[in-house]
Design an enzyme around this catalytic site. Structure first.
Site, PDB file in Angstrom:
ATOM      1  N   LYS A 198      28.109   3.593 -11.093  1.00  0.00           N
ATOM      2  CA  LYS A 198      27.151   2.523 -10.527  1.00  0.00           C
ATOM      3  C   LYS A 198      26.253   2.589 -11.637  1.00  0.00           C
ATOM      4  O   LYS A 198      25.702   1.577 -11.867  1.00  0.00           O
ATOM      5  CB  LYS A 198      26.662   2.978  -9.282  1.00  0.00           C
ATOM      6  CG  LYS A 198      27.308   2.520  -8.214  1.00  0.00           C
ATOM      7  CD  LYS A 198      27.110   2.855  -6.897  1.00  0.00           C
ATOM      8  CE  LYS A 198      27.632   2.264  -5.626  1.00  0.00           C
ATOM      9  NZ  LYS A 198      27.731   2.384  -4.344  1.00  0.00           N
TER      10      LYS A 198
ATOM     11  N   LYS B 161      38.077  -0.130  -6.862  1.00  0.00           N
ATOM     12  CA  LYS B 161      38.241  -0.159  -5.259  1.00  0.00           C
ATOM     13  C   LYS B 161      37.374  -1.557  -5.165  1.00  0.00           C
ATOM     14  O   LYS B 161      36.198  -2.219  -5.962  1.00  0.00           O
ATOM     15  CB  LYS B 161      37.386   0.759  -4.754  1.00  0.00           C
ATOM     16  CG  LYS B 161      36.356   0.723  -4.535  1.00  0.00           C
ATOM     17  CD  LYS B 161      35.322   2.093  -3.587  1.00  0.00           C
ATOM     18  CE  LYS B 161      34.025   1.552  -3.616  1.00  0.00           C
ATOM     19  NZ  LYS B 161      34.062   1.300  -2.698  1.00  0.00           N
TER      20      LYS B 161
ATOM     21  N   LYS C 113      31.467  -3.318  -2.000  1.00  0.00           N
ATOM     22  CA  LYS C 113      30.232  -4.357  -1.481  1.00  0.00           C
ATOM     23  C   LYS C 113      29.282  -4.828  -2.832  1.00  0.00           C
ATOM     24  O   LYS C 113      28.744  -6.116  -2.740  1.00  0.00           O
ATOM     25  CB  LYS C 113      29.154  -3.883  -0.644  1.00  0.00           C
ATOM     26  CG  LYS C 113      29.338  -4.053   0.718  1.00  0.00           C
ATOM     27  CD  LYS C 113      28.451  -2.693   1.728  1.00  0.00           C
ATOM     28  CE  LYS C 113      28.956  -2.083   2.974  1.00  0.00           C
ATOM     29  NZ  LYS C 113      28.354  -0.461   1.795  1.00  0.00           N
TER      30      LYS C 113
HETATM   31  P1  ATP Z   1      28.525  -0.424  -2.703  1.00  0.00           P
HETATM   32  O1  ATP Z   1      29.325  -0.536  -4.175  1.00  0.00           O
HETATM   33  O2  ATP Z   1      27.735  -0.395  -2.224  1.00  0.00           O
HETATM   34  O3  ATP Z   1      28.538   1.350  -2.542  1.00  0.00           O
HETATM   35  P2  ATP Z   1      30.658   0.236  -0.768  1.00  0.00           P
HETATM   36  O4  ATP Z   1      32.106  -0.945  -0.445  1.00  0.00           O
HETATM   37  O5  ATP Z   1      31.547   1.455  -1.682  1.00  0.00           O
HETATM   38  O6  ATP Z   1      29.406  -0.499  -0.949  1.00  0.00           O
HETATM   39  P3  ATP Z   1      29.419   1.849   1.620  1.00  0.00           P
HETATM   40  O7  ATP Z   1      28.537   1.602   2.524  1.00  0.00           O
HETATM   41  O8  ATP Z   1      29.248   3.007   0.406  1.00  0.00           O
HETATM   42  O9  ATP Z   1      30.351   0.357   1.069  1.00  0.00           O
HETATM   43  O10 ATP Z   1      31.018   3.128   1.817  1.00  0.00           O
HETATM   44  C1  ATP Z   1      31.152   2.995   3.327  1.00  0.00           C
HETATM   45  C2  ATP Z   1      32.541   4.123   3.647  1.00  0.00           C
HETATM   46  O11 ATP Z   1      33.708   2.526   3.392  1.00  0.00           O
HETATM   47  C3  ATP Z   1      33.108   5.097   2.791  1.00  0.00           C
HETATM   48  O12 ATP Z   1      33.603   5.785   3.361  1.00  0.00           O
HETATM   49  C4  ATP Z   1      33.468   4.432   1.802  1.00  0.00           C
HETATM   50  O13 ATP Z   1      34.788   5.925   1.432  1.00  0.00           O
HETATM   51  C5  ATP Z   1      34.193   3.426   2.418  1.00  0.00           C
HETATM   52  N1  ATP Z   1      35.375   2.462   1.735  1.00  0.00           N
HETATM   53  C6  ATP Z   1      34.132   1.738   0.234  1.00  0.00           C
HETATM   54  N2  ATP Z   1      34.995   0.897  -0.284  1.00  0.00           N
HETATM   55  C7  ATP Z   1      36.365   1.216   0.372  1.00  0.00           C
HETATM   56  C8  ATP Z   1      37.710   0.678  -0.260  1.00  0.00           C
HETATM   57  N3  ATP Z   1      37.898   0.499  -1.166  1.00  0.00           N
HETATM   58  N4  ATP Z   1      38.718   1.349   0.290  1.00  0.00           N
HETATM   59  C9  ATP Z   1      38.788   2.395   1.774  1.00  0.00           C
HETATM   60  N5  ATP Z   1      37.591   2.518   1.864  1.00  0.00           N
HETATM   61  C10 ATP Z   1      36.238   2.251   1.509  1.00  0.00           C
HETATM   62 MG    MG Z   2      30.415   3.154  -1.690  1.00  0.00          MG
END
Ligand code: ATP
Ligand code: MG
Length: 345
Positions: free
Chosen positions: A115, A207, A210
């Site tokens: 990040k 991955k 968001k």
């Molecule tokens: P950011 O990019 O802001 O970190 P994010 O998409 O990683 O957002 P988080 O809020 O950090 O989302 O994660 C929320 C939950 O979703 C966590 O349990 C994380 O492990 C899961 N998660 C996030 N992205 C994935 C993915 N691509 N596949 C499976 N699980 C995910």
């Molecule tokens: Mg995340």
């Protein structure tokens, strides 16, 4: 039946649009666990602000994550849904853990490296200390089980290291106060079932996130059917047809990802998916993929929208959840301070 010695905690950041990775990797697991556990599901707004958030958007996103939890099937009466900043114990325990965790431990965290990227010197201190706050989120409730996606595995290991170091640094005081020697339980990650790591639609090595700048990399929970169809149509693949069995997905991360998404949404295995679609072109498979995604996400986004029409109702759910969370957290935080020697009532 609720298992009284076990407690589930997990969080989702209100950083933007929830996507299929969040849904398959985390939220579907949250829904399933409520059958057997007392669960706390937290909208982790303090984690969100480790990167800049527009205040009005942050408010909107906190409510939207809450609404999506409920629309996906989490029962806010039976379980606790709240936003993190409402329970000040998270920040207090995080400070204590800032003093337990070692710089060397945090320096190894791959999420920070990813990040912060090339702008390490410009990253917030909060982004670096994020895993300590995550450990505090879990241990403030002495939670034993934490359902997360695969990307959070390393942070969970750190939470276990923090719990263990606290228990051992303060072992004499813990015993002196008559507490169990495992004052903080070592929380177990629950990274099980399908789709624990959904990949970007544009890059099979990254991955789905968001915070990815490009919206075409992810299927958002609130996307309409046309947008979902367009994103899958444009999803990166390779020129080969789909294989008939799993071995044929080796070194084809984009194909493997789409097959994994289909299987998770349809509730079948990747092998069964390939049996059905093997030998076919991606174009027809992508149409089928759009079909199952719209079928699953459509009703959830419609319900989320309905709930978002009444923000006061969502705010009441969050306030109620926070009061119930606080009731669990307060005695644990007080005992933690007693163990450390921090005076107070
Ligand atoms: P950011 O990019 O802001 O970190 P994010 O998409 O990683 O957002 P988080 O809020 O950090 O989302 O994660 C929320 C939950 O979703 C966590 O349990 C994380 O492990 C899961 N998660 C996030 N992205 C994935 C993915 N691509 N596949 C499976 N699980 C995910
Ligand atoms: Mg995340």
């Amino acid at each position: 039946m609720t298992q009284s010695t076990s407690r589930v905690f997990s969080g989702v950041q209100p950083t933007g649009n929830l996507h299929l990775g969040n849904y398959l990797g985390a939220i579907t697991k949250f829904v399933a666990l409520q059958e057997d556990y007392e669960c706390l599901y937290c909208v982790v707004d303090l984690h969100a602000i480790t990167a800049w958030q527009e205040p009005k958007e942050l408010e909107h996103n906190i409510r939207e994550v809450t609404a999506t939890f409920i629309a996906s099937g989490i029962d806010p009466k039976a379980q606790i849904i709240f936003n993190q900043s409402r329970v000040s114990g998270h920040a207090e325990l995080a400070w204590i853990f800032n003093c337990v965790a070692r710089m060397g431990w945090l320096n190894r965290m791959t999420q920070f490296k990813e990040k912060a990227g090339k702008h390490r010197e410009n990253a917030s201190v909060g982004l670096f200390a994020y895993p300590n706050l995550m450990a505090a989120d879990i241990l403030l409730y002495k939670a034993t089980h934490v359902p997360v996606g695969d990307d959070q595995k390393q942070h969970l290991e750190l939470a276990r290291d923090i719990a263990q170091k606290f228990n051992s640094d303060f072992s004499a005081s813990i015993a002196g106060h008559g507490f169990d020697e495992t004052f903080f339980p070592l929380p177990e990650p629950l990274i099980t079932g399908p789709a624990t790591r959904v990949m970007s639609l544009r890059d099979g090595a990254a991955k789905m996130s968001k915070s990815d700048a490009s919206d075409m990399t992810r299927i958002n929970m609130m996307d309409d059917a046309d947008t979902i169809a367009k994103k899958f149509r444009k999803a990166r693949t390779d020129p080969e047809p789909l294989p008939g069995e799993k071995a044929g997905l080796k070194d084809r991360p984009e194909a493997e990802n789409l097959v994994g998404i289909y299987a998770a949404l349809a509730g079948i295995t990747p092998a069964q998916t390939l049996k059905e679609f093997g030998g076919g072109q991606f174009s027809s498979f992508k149409e089928a993929l759009t079909g199952v995604a719209v079928e699953k996400l459509g009703p959830i986004s419609a319900e989320t929208k309905r709930l978002m029409d009444d923000p006061a109702h969502i705010d009441r759910i969050l306030a109620d959840g926070a009061a119930r969370a606080r009731a669990i957290a307060e005695p644990i935080l007080r005992q933690t301070k007693d163990v450390i020697g921090l005076l107070g009532g």
